[in-house]
Design a protein around this motif. Structure first.
Motif, PDB file in Angstrom:
ATOM      1  N   ALA A  55       0.864  -1.293   0.027  1.00  0.00           N
ATOM      2  CA  ALA A  55      -0.127  -0.047   0.157  1.00  0.00           C
ATOM      3  C   ALA A  55       0.945   1.421   0.103  1.00  0.00           C
ATOM      4  CB  ALA A  55      -0.890   0.079   1.092  1.00  0.00           C
ATOM      5  N   ALA A  56       0.108   2.337  -0.489  1.00  0.00           N
ATOM      6  CA  ALA A  56       1.096   3.550  -0.631  1.00  0.00           C
ATOM      7  C   ALA A  56       0.288   4.653  -0.653  1.00  0.00           C
ATOM      8  CB  ALA A  56       2.070   3.724  -1.876  1.00  0.00           C
ATOM      9  N   ARG A  57       0.752   5.841  -0.316  1.00  0.00           N
ATOM     10  CA  ARG A  57      -0.118   6.996  -0.394  1.00  0.00           C
ATOM     11  C   ARG A  57       0.396   8.106  -1.202  1.00  0.00           C
ATOM     12  NH1 ARG A  57       0.555  11.294   4.222  1.00  0.00           N
ATOM     13  NH2 ARG A  57       2.897  10.859   4.732  1.00  0.00           N
ATOM     14  N   ILE A  58      -0.443   8.937  -2.209  1.00  0.00           N
ATOM     15  CA  ILE A  58       0.329   9.800  -3.047  1.00  0.00           C
ATOM     16  C   ILE A  58      -0.284  11.062  -2.253  1.00  0.00           C
ATOM     17  CG2 ILE A  58       0.225  10.807  -5.337  1.00  0.00           C
ATOM     18  CD1 ILE A  58      -0.639   8.001  -6.116  1.00  0.00           C
ATOM     19  N   TYR A  59       0.763  12.118  -2.111  1.00  0.00           N
ATOM     20  CA  TYR A  59       0.332  13.467  -1.714  1.00  0.00           C
ATOM     21  C   TYR A  59       1.294  14.556  -2.314  1.00  0.00           C
ATOM     22  CZ  TYR A  59       4.098  12.786   1.604  1.00  0.00           C
ATOM     23  OH  TYR A  59       5.396  12.631   2.196  1.00  0.00           O
ATOM     24  N   THR A  99       5.515  19.378  -6.366  1.00  0.00           N
ATOM     25  CA  THR A  99       5.976  17.873  -6.752  1.00  0.00           C
ATOM     26  C   THR A  99       4.940  17.189  -5.701  1.00  0.00           C
ATOM     27  OG1 THR A  99       8.217  18.793  -6.698  1.00  0.00           O
ATOM     28  CG2 THR A  99       7.891  16.436  -6.543  1.00  0.00           C
ATOM     29  N   TRP A 100       4.656  16.028  -6.292  1.00  0.00           N
ATOM     30  CA  TRP A 100       3.912  14.841  -5.462  1.00  0.00           C
ATOM     31  C   TRP A 100       4.788  13.751  -5.668  1.00  0.00           C
ATOM     32  CZ3 TRP A 100      -1.321  15.092  -5.007  1.00  0.00           C
ATOM     33  CH2 TRP A 100      -1.886  16.307  -5.561  1.00  0.00           C
ATOM     34  N   LEU A 101       4.414  13.324  -4.156  1.00  0.00           N
ATOM     35  CA  LEU A 101       5.316  12.075  -3.552  1.00  0.00           C
ATOM     36  C   LEU A 101       4.620  10.751  -3.518  1.00  0.00           C
ATOM     37  CD1 LEU A 101       7.120  13.483  -0.586  1.00  0.00           C
ATOM     38  CD2 LEU A 101       8.214  12.765  -2.550  1.00  0.00           C
ATOM     39  N   LEU A 102       5.034   9.518  -3.843  1.00  0.00           N
ATOM     40  CA  LEU A 102       4.688   8.309  -3.784  1.00  0.00           C
ATOM     41  C   LEU A 102       5.157   7.596  -2.441  1.00  0.00           C
ATOM     42  CD1 LEU A 102       2.916   5.970  -5.949  1.00  0.00           C
ATOM     43  CD2 LEU A 102       4.868   5.162  -4.408  1.00  0.00           C
ATOM     44  N   GLU A 103       4.680   7.721  -1.315  1.00  0.00           N
ATOM     45  CA  GLU A 103       5.292   6.951  -0.145  1.00  0.00           C
ATOM     46  C   GLU A 103       4.635   5.682   0.240  1.00  0.00           C
ATOM     47  OE1 GLU A 103       5.207   9.269   3.215  1.00  0.00           O
ATOM     48  OE2 GLU A 103       7.263  10.325   2.943  1.00  0.00           O
ATOM     49  N   ALA A 147       0.967  11.417 -13.039  1.00  0.00           N
ATOM     50  CA  ALA A 147       1.994  10.545 -13.215  1.00  0.00           C
ATOM     51  C   ALA A 147       2.313   9.672 -12.189  1.00  0.00           C
ATOM     52  CB  ALA A 147       3.246  11.545 -13.328  1.00  0.00           C
ATOM     53  N   ALA A 148       1.921   9.978 -10.743  1.00  0.00           N
ATOM     54  CA  ALA A 148       1.827   9.073  -9.640  1.00  0.00           C
ATOM     55  C   ALA A 148       1.029   8.107  -9.704  1.00  0.00           C
ATOM     56  CB  ALA A 148       2.021   9.988  -8.333  1.00  0.00           C
ATOM     57  N   LYS A 149      -0.156   8.452  -9.974  1.00  0.00           N
ATOM     58  CA  LYS A 149      -1.227   7.493 -10.041  1.00  0.00           C
ATOM     59  C   LYS A 149      -0.799   6.318 -11.216  1.00  0.00           C
ATOM     60  CE  LYS A 149      -5.366   8.879  -9.957  1.00  0.00           C
ATOM     61  NZ  LYS A 149      -6.661   9.966 -10.228  1.00  0.00           N
ATOM     62  N   GLY A 150      -0.410   6.887 -12.408  1.00  0.00           N
ATOM     63  CA  GLY A 150       0.039   6.139 -13.536  1.00  0.00           C
ATOM     64  C   GLY A 150       0.954   5.127 -13.075  1.00  0.00           C
ATOM     65  N   TYR A 151       1.824   5.505 -12.341  1.00  0.00           N
ATOM     66  CA  TYR A 151       3.070   4.671 -11.833  1.00  0.00           C
ATOM     67  C   TYR A 151       2.602   3.471 -10.873  1.00  0.00           C
ATOM     68  CZ  TYR A 151       7.136   3.039  -9.737  1.00  0.00           C
ATOM     69  OH  TYR A 151       8.446   2.093  -9.429  1.00  0.00           O
ATOM     70  N   ALA A 152       1.735   3.957 -10.007  1.00  0.00           N
ATOM     71  CA  ALA A 152       1.102   3.044  -9.110  1.00  0.00           C
ATOM     72  C   ALA A 152       0.290   1.883  -9.609  1.00  0.00           C
ATOM     73  CB  ALA A 152       0.258   3.836  -8.225  1.00  0.00           C
ATOM     74  N   GLU A 153      -0.465   2.333 -10.684  1.00  0.00           N
ATOM     75  CA  GLU A 153      -1.266   1.469 -11.555  1.00  0.00           C
ATOM     76  C   GLU A 153      -0.614   0.425 -12.293  1.00  0.00           C
ATOM     77  OE1 GLU A 153      -4.163   3.876 -13.808  1.00  0.00           O
ATOM     78  OE2 GLU A 153      -5.181   4.455 -12.012  1.00  0.00           O
ATOM     79  N   LYS A 154       0.644   1.099 -13.158  1.00  0.00           N
ATOM     80  CA  LYS A 154       1.356   0.178 -13.714  1.00  0.00           C
ATOM     81  C   LYS A 154       2.132  -0.959 -12.961  1.00  0.00           C
ATOM     82  CE  LYS A 154       5.320   0.490 -16.602  1.00  0.00           C
ATOM     83  NZ  LYS A 154       6.269   1.464 -17.480  1.00  0.00           N
ATOM     84  N   HIS A 155       2.374  -0.593 -11.777  1.00  0.00           N
ATOM     85  CA  HIS A 155       3.282  -1.658 -10.946  1.00  0.00           C
ATOM     86  C   HIS A 155       2.430  -2.438  -9.798  1.00  0.00           C
ATOM     87  CE1 HIS A 155       7.296  -0.455 -12.579  1.00  0.00           C
ATOM     88  NE2 HIS A 155       6.856   0.792 -12.642  1.00  0.00           N
ATOM     89  N   GLY A 156       1.056  -2.371 -10.096  1.00  0.00           N
ATOM     90  CA  GLY A 156       0.197  -2.816  -9.194  1.00  0.00           C
ATOM     91  C   GLY A 156       0.120  -2.605  -7.801  1.00  0.00           C
ATOM     92  N   ILE A 157       0.332  -1.185  -7.562  1.00  0.00           N
ATOM     93  CA  ILE A 157       0.533  -0.660  -6.151  1.00  0.00           C
ATOM     94  C   ILE A 157      -0.946  -0.104  -5.892  1.00  0.00           C
ATOM     95  CG2 ILE A 157       1.501   1.087  -4.489  1.00  0.00           C
ATOM     96  CD1 ILE A 157       4.131   0.945  -6.524  1.00  0.00           C
ATOM     97  N   ALA A 158      -1.435  -0.418  -4.634  1.00  0.00           N
ATOM     98  CA  ALA A 158      -2.791   0.038  -4.134  1.00  0.00           C
ATOM     99  C   ALA A 158      -2.416   1.552  -3.584  1.00  0.00           C
ATOM    100  CB  ALA A 158      -3.394  -0.806  -3.132  1.00  0.00           C
ATOM    101  N   ALA A 159      -2.602   2.474  -4.105  1.00  0.00           N
ATOM    102  CA  ALA A 159      -2.235   3.892  -3.705  1.00  0.00           C
ATOM    103  C   ALA A 159      -3.595   4.659  -3.397  1.00  0.00           C
ATOM    104  CB  ALA A 159      -1.317   4.641  -4.632  1.00  0.00           C
ATOM    105  N   ARG A 160      -3.580   5.398  -2.176  1.00  0.00           N
ATOM    106  CA  ARG A 160      -4.635   6.463  -2.202  1.00  0.00           C
ATOM    107  C   ARG A 160      -4.056   7.812  -2.097  1.00  0.00           C
ATOM    108  NH1 ARG A 160      -5.409   6.500   3.709  1.00  0.00           N
ATOM    109  NH2 ARG A 160      -3.291   5.279   3.847  1.00  0.00           N
ATOM    110  N   VAL A 161      -4.712   8.633  -2.560  1.00  0.00           N
ATOM    111  CA  VAL A 161      -4.531   9.877  -3.021  1.00  0.00           C
ATOM    112  C   VAL A 161      -4.863  10.809  -2.029  1.00  0.00           C
ATOM    113  CG1 VAL A 161      -4.694  11.879  -4.971  1.00  0.00           C
ATOM    114  CG2 VAL A 161      -4.430   9.457  -5.395  1.00  0.00           C
ATOM    115  N   HIS A 162      -4.121  11.438  -1.403  1.00  0.00           N
ATOM    116  CA  HIS A 162      -4.391  12.837  -0.385  1.00  0.00           C
ATOM    117  C   HIS A 162      -4.569  14.081  -1.095  1.00  0.00           C
ATOM    118  CE1 HIS A 162      -4.324   9.592   2.970  1.00  0.00           C
ATOM    119  NE2 HIS A 162      -3.336   9.424   2.518  1.00  0.00           N
TER     120      HIS A 162
END
Length: 92
Positions: free
Chosen positions: A2-6, A22-26, A60-75
């Protein structure tokens, strides 16, 4: 995983808006932190929690997460409100 994008917030010591686009994926921690018995420092065996990926846009952050199968929540970043005040308001 799991990850979060903010979006990076403005620092308290910063008056301008530099580097706030800048957006971060942690990655979130997968195991709890525990104190080291000898030194007392906290730590864990989870190395993914140390990874921060920077992106120019939220898409771009959401696209990376989808491409690599990461469940990401956007804040979402709260909207900035300006308190417009004149110097003369100090004397009213």
């Amino acid at each position: 995983m799991a990850a979060r994008i903010y979006q990076i917030p403005k620092s308290a010591m910063q008056s301008g808006k530099a580097k706030t686009d800048t957006w971060l994926l942690e990655f979130e921690q997968s195991e709890a932190r525990r104190p080291d018995p000898l030194m007392g420092w906290t730590g864990s065996g989870d190395t993914q929690a140390q990874v921060q990926l920077k992106f120019p846009t939220k898409d771009a952050a959401k696209g990376y997460a989808e491409k690599h199968g990461i469940a990401a929540r956007v804040h979402q970043t709260p909207p900035r409100t300006l308190k417009i005040q004149a110097y003369a308001d100090n004397f009213r």
